[in-house]
Design a protein around this motif. Structure first.
Motif: not given
Ligand SMILES: Cc1cc2nc3c(=O)[nH]c(=O)nc-3n(C[C@H](O)[C@H](O)[C@H](O)COP(=O)(O)OP(=O)(O)OC[C@H]3O[C@@H](n4cnc5c(N)ncnc54)[C@H](O)[C@@H]3O)c2cc1C
Ligand code: SF4
Ligand code: SF4
Ligand code: SF4
Lengths: 112, 339
Positions: B273-284
């Motif tokens: 959720k947090m990564a979405g707010m900062m447009a951070l990349q999520v790994d495989s």
């Protein structure tokens, strides 16, 4: 013996609930290293008897732990006590000494 | 003015980072969604490989970071990216402006009930590694107190290295945790036979192999190579475990008074959720994606945003603490270079 028809072979499954550990525990008391085997197979790979007989210290220890004593004795009967397996064991287990201890303990118990 | 650094997650990574930032003269703000600090480690009893009480570590970290601004029971409502800083709005209504964010949101324990064949939540005598730590800490668990404890099993890799559970990665700490917990249970129940069912034993860390040898030789723990295929319950309420003993090449079966599932470390949904707010990349693997996995593990690809601890993948406590210090140093270098 008939070669036709069905035959039910005895289950090869291991039931740990039924394993009698008395003798293996006695072995571990005098050879605590018997539990330290990590099944790497170096002993079997170097064993001059292995190619012809399937002898393997790893398998002997495993069979004893799983209650398959007859199988362990069958394998051990091929050992020449040359000690090569002890030279290579990365865990430093005195495998040759363990083989001798197994003979002592299990023979005593079996009344052989 | 002291530079503000916002730390999201008050686990050991967040606390260690805060304490180091304080030493360097910065002003850390810790945002923790739970009502306590310390994260998962606050739930553990003793830590491998030295059997250090987990509480000592957490207490020490809380003491050394106490001068930070700490918000408990608080989440991030939203984050706005401005020119060269971030505007963070918290669930308690407070807004913070900062140039530097450190994500230390950690991991989540795999929900063992998802592996239905192991019977967690179905059979009474099946528990998880987390439940066992809870019992070590509180001494309260009817499943353990009311049984005879003659035979205990551990299942490694529950929800890890398992594409069926959608986690193909290794959780890294559960082999050594299983060995640690097996030893602890053997000390409590010396007459019990203890079996660890493993696929590979991955004991990478300092002193881990010694721990393994000790478990074999001094505690007589049985290691059986084979993945448990199914668990059932008998009429007495004991659990029956079936697997293949792959070293013997034979099926194996055992009746147990207690079965402990080694739930793996998986990505935390809050982190997504947090990564979405900062447009951070999520790994495989579902964890946060570092800039790269060799040189800049604690950096994200976004300016001013850093990572430490288990939010980027399974880690031990010493690895997590080392990453927290390393991330602080990265932040410090950026601040002094005026970027
Ligand atoms: C069963 C088990 C036993 C273990 N035993 C040991 C051991 O003996 N020795 C060892 O070295 N390691 C051990 N570990 C590993 C250890 O737990 C981790 O290394 C450690 O927890 C990682 O710390 P962390 O701070 O990165 O993450 P966490 O402990 O997960 O902390 C993250 C914190 O962030 C908070 N948070 C998450 N998302 C948000 C959000 N969006 N907003 C606000 N707050 C948020 C969480 O509530 C939590 O407090 C064990 C792991 C397991 C699973
Ligand atoms: S001592 Fe026996 S088991 Fe060991 S290498 Fe020689 S023959 Fe093989
Ligand atoms: S060499 Fe040693 S550790 Fe390897 S299988 Fe043989 S006895 Fe076990
Ligand atoms: S550390 Fe061990 S138990 Fe955990 S996932 Fe890796 S191999 Fe499996």
């Amino acid at each position: 013996m008939s070669i036709f028809g069905f035959r039910i072979s005895p289950s090869s499954a291991i039931n740990l609930d039924k394993v009698d550990r008395t003798r293996f525990e006695e072995l571990c008391r005098i050879e605590p290293d018997a539990m330290r085997c990590m099944a790497c197979g170096s002993c079997s790979a170097t064993c001059p008897a292995a190619t012809f007989s399937g002898m393997s210290v790893r398998k002997v220890l495993l069979n004893l732990q799983r209650g398959k004593e007859e199988e362990a004795f069958r394998l051990m009967s091929n050992c020449m006590l040359c000690g090569k397996c002890t030279m290579v064991c990365p865990r430093g287990i005195n495998t040759r000494h363990i083989i001798l201890s197994i003979c002592r303990i299990y023979e005593k118990e079996a009344g052989r | 003015m002291k530079e503000i650094v916002v730390i999201i997650g008050g686990g050991i990574a967040g606390l260690e980072a805060a304490s180091q930032l304080l030493k360097l003269g910065y002003s850390p703000i810790i945002i923790e969604k739970e009502d306590h600090l310390g994260g998962k480690v606050a739930n553990w009893h003793k830590l491998f490989p030295d059997m250090t009480p987990a509480k000592d570590i957490v207490d020490e970290l809380i003491a050394s970071s106490k001068d930070s601004n700490i918000f408990l029971n608080t989440e991030i409502s939203f984050i706005n990216r401005l020119q060269d800083s971030y505007n963070i709005k918290l669930s308690n209504g407070i807004s913070i402006m900062t140039k530097y964010i450190l994500c230390t949101t950690g991991f989540r324990l795999f929900e063992a009930e998802k592996k239905e064949e192991y019977g967690y939540g179905i059979y009474n005598q099946v528990i998880t590694n987390g439940d066992l730590e809870h019992w070590f800490n509180t001494g309260k668990d009817e499943r353990i107190e009311n049984s005879s404890m003659q035979a205990i099993g551990f299942v490694h890799c529950v929800g890890s290295r398992d594409e069926k559970a959608r986690n193909s990665q290794c959780s890294k700490v559960c082999c050594i945790t299983a060995i640690k917990q097996a030893i602890e249970l053997k000390e409590k129940f010396p007459d019990a036979q203890i079996y660890c069912f493993y696929m590979d034993l991955r004991l990478f860390g300092k002193k881990f192999e010694d721990f393994y040898i000790k478990a074999q030789k001094d505690y007589g723990i049985h290691f059986i190579r084979g993945r448990v295929s199914e668990v059932s319950e008998n009429i007495e309420g004991k659990v029956i475990v079936k697997a293949e003993d792959t070293l013997a090449g034979k099926p194996i079966k055992v009746t147990l008074d207690l079965l402990v599932l080694m739930s793996g470390m998986v990505c935390n949904p809050d982190t997504h959720k947090m990564a979405g707010m900062m447009a951070l990349q999520v790994d495989s693997d579902g964890f946060l994606k570092s800039h790269d996995n060799v040189f800049h593990i604690t950096s994200s690809t976004k300016k001013g945003i850093f990572y430490a601890g288990a939010c980027t993948g399974p880690k031990t406590v010493p690895e997590t603490l080392a990453e927290a210090r390393s991330a602080v140093l990265d932040i410090h270098s950026q601040i002094i270079s005026g970027q």
